[in-house]
Design an enzyme around this catalytic site. Structure first.
Site, mmCIF file in Angstrom:
data_model
loop_
_atom_site.group_PDB
_atom_site.id
_atom_site.type_symbol
_atom_site.label_atom_id
_atom_site.label_comp_id
_atom_site.label_asym_id
_atom_site.label_seq_id
_atom_site.Cartn_x
_atom_site.Cartn_y
_atom_site.Cartn_z
ATOM 1 C CB CYS A 24 -0.904 0.029 1.226
ATOM 2 S SG CYS A 24 -2.080 -1.346 1.308
ATOM 3 N N GLY A 50 -0.344 0.345 -4.932
ATOM 4 C CA GLY A 50 -1.679 -0.190 -4.696
ATOM 5 C C GLY A 50 -2.641 0.329 -5.738
ATOM 6 C CG ASN A 125 3.092 0.494 3.206
ATOM 7 O OD1 ASN A 125 4.150 1.024 2.911
ATOM 8 N ND2 ASN A 125 2.794 -0.724 2.788
ATOM 9 N N GLY A 126 1.655 -2.034 5.211
ATOM 10 C CA GLY A 126 2.338 -3.131 5.884
ATOM 11 C C GLY A 126 1.371 -4.246 6.208
ATOM 12 C CE1 TYR A 270 7.862 -5.349 -10.239
ATOM 13 C CE2 TYR A 270 6.827 -5.998 -8.179
ATOM 14 C CZ TYR A 270 6.736 -5.695 -9.521
ATOM 15 O OH TYR A 270 5.523 -5.726 -10.146
#
Length: 489
Positions: A24, A50, A125-126, A270
């Protein structure tokens, strides 16, 4: 050798379908005019983190306003009337890719709740590794969950905390969760940003052009969001750090004992956008160095180096420079093919594939080709790409991967298949090479990856990064997984 089901009947494919998907992205703004518009711009820059849903919460000094929707940022906030209904000088926003919970509007963040101290919104985020265990306990205490995301435990832990002020409640909640988190939160008095003690996910602080009366601040997952917002980079938010931003300025709190940083190494390979800078490292330059190290470790005689677009491009540039083999764009990706081409019929799917990726025969025909990709997940697209390149006339195809074999699932916010579905978990390199159909296959070593990032090698006793997807060395307890409270895909 029997071809795995995942490699059979590949009439159609999308390169992105066989990638590890982003977790995210988060953005926070304090305080400036058009906070909602700026937040939307930041989220747009973080779209790669996301693509399933997006949302913004603002505060105008009197009330909180929210808009959340399924789709890309440009789709969710396309109507100017939507931004007009998000007034105020402070805001937080979130891009979602589902790592827990299904894709439904109830799971779209930021999450918001009315507390005894006022409104409070959180974007995460996570991934939390003890969220289900905490949820069981919270439900027994009477908490009513409105979503199926792990992030909602923050809301309930803050709500039931016995501390009196917002910051103490927030930190009380952080101390009960395990896992990876980069958070932004908004109350009527402050913007809060926090990273987990190991700093697995990125989070940075930026500053908007100074106004006449007070400074305006930005927090975001990556620095690429800052240029879109017209902000300048200040610094990374440190692992385990909680930052409070209000009209008095910035306060930094470090409520956890010091532990070694274990930032996700795959962000460099990436996930992060190439123009971002993370922990003083340019992601683009890091990927070029990874490609150069890959060339040192497993070069092969060839005529051209060809990237698998788009993520393999920087590593391929680095590989070509180090090996002195010409770099060429042998696979062309159209950036104008929308999701509408991925229709349910095989015929239309096949049409979509041909439109989305095509080979550049003029640079492939009669050539010995080194293909550079960032990773192999299930191996489904690797096989198809090799077939495409051979069909374009390549005489040899050698596949080189800019990461070590992905053998283990991620539990810290990356959408990873179950371990048994990862090709590198069930096959050795020779077997993978034969299944994919390449003349040779090589991966950068773990030590090579660390060297590319400026380390002498991986410290096996105290690793410098989280590399669990390559090594199985998980730095944070997998409580829910070990108690079989979650299922892998």
């Amino acid at each position: 050798m029997t071809l795995p089901a995942s490699l059979q009947n590949q009439d159609c494919f999308s390169i992105e379908d066989d990638k590890l998907h982003e977790e995210c992205g988060v953005v926070g703004v304090w305080t400036t005019q058009d906070a909602a518009s700026l937040t939307a711009l930041g989220l747009h820059a973080l779209q790669h983190r996301g693509q399933e849903a997006s949302g913004i919460v603002t505060f105008d000094g009197h009330q909180f306003c929210t808009h959340r929707g399924l789709g890309l940022v440009g789709e969710v906030f396309a109507d100017p009337q939507i931004i007009a209904k998000l007034p105020g000088g402070s805001a937080i926003g979130h891009n979602r890719y589902a790592t827990t919970g299904e894709t439904q509007i109830r799971n779209v963040q930021p999450l918001y709740g009315d507390f005894e101290f006022g409104g409070f919104a959180v974007a995460h985020n996570g991934n939390l590794t003890n969220a289900q265990l905490l949820k069981q306990s919270l439900v027994r205490r009477g908490c009513l969950f409105q979503s199926s995301t792990d992030s909602e435990v923050f809301i309930h832990l803050i709500a039931i905390s016995l501390y009196t002020n917002v910051i103490d409640r927030f930190i009380d909640a952080l101390k009960q969760v395990q896992g990876a988190y980069s958070l932004v939160a908004l109350s009527k008095d402050m913007l809060i940003a926090a990273r987990d003690p190991l700093g697995v996910r990125p989070l940075i602080l930026g500053k908007l052009p100074q106004g006449k009366e007070k400074k305006s601040w930005v927090v975001a997952s990556e620095t690429c969001a800052l240029s879109s917002m017209g902000a300048e980079f200040v610094r990374d938010i440190e692992p385990g750090e909680v930052i409070i931003i209000n009209d008095d300025g910035i306060q930094s709190i470090k409520p956890f004992s010091n532990v070694a940083n274990r930032f996700c190494i795959f962000e460099y390979v990436y996930f992060a956008r190439p123009d971002s800078v993370i922990e003083n490292k340019s992601v683009y330059m890091a990927r070029k160095k990874i490609g150069a190290e890959l060339a040192k470790e497993c070069n092969v005689d060839a005529d051209v180096v060809v990237p698998v677009p788009d993520s393999g491009v920087p590593a391929a540039i680095g590989y070509a420079a180090a090996s002195k083999i010409p770099f060429e764009l042998g696979i062309i990706r159209s950036h104008y093919i929308g999701r509408t081409f991925i229709e349910p019929t095989d015929q239309i799917r096949h049409l979509g594939v041909k439109l989305k990726h095509s080979t550049n025969r003029s640079v492939l025909e009669g050539k010995r080709v080194i293909l550079i990709d960032d990773s192999i997940v299930r191996g489904t697209t690797s096989k198809k790409i090799v077939e495409m390149v051979r069909a374009a006339g390549a005489t040899e195809v050698h596949l080189r991967i800019a990461s070590p074999p992905t053998q283990y699932s991620c539990f810290y916010g990356i959408d990873t298949p179950a371990q048994e579905k990862l090709l590198a978990h069930t096959h050795n390199i020779d077997e993978m090479c034969k299944l994919i159909g390449t003349d040779s296959l090589g991966f950068i070593s773990c030590d090579g990856l660390y060297r590319a990032l400026g380390e002498e090698k991986r410290n096996n006793f105290d690793p410098q990064y989280c590399d669990a997807c390559f090594t199985g060395d998980y730095p944070i307890p997998l409580t829910d997984h070990d108690k079989q409270l979650i299922k892998t895909k």
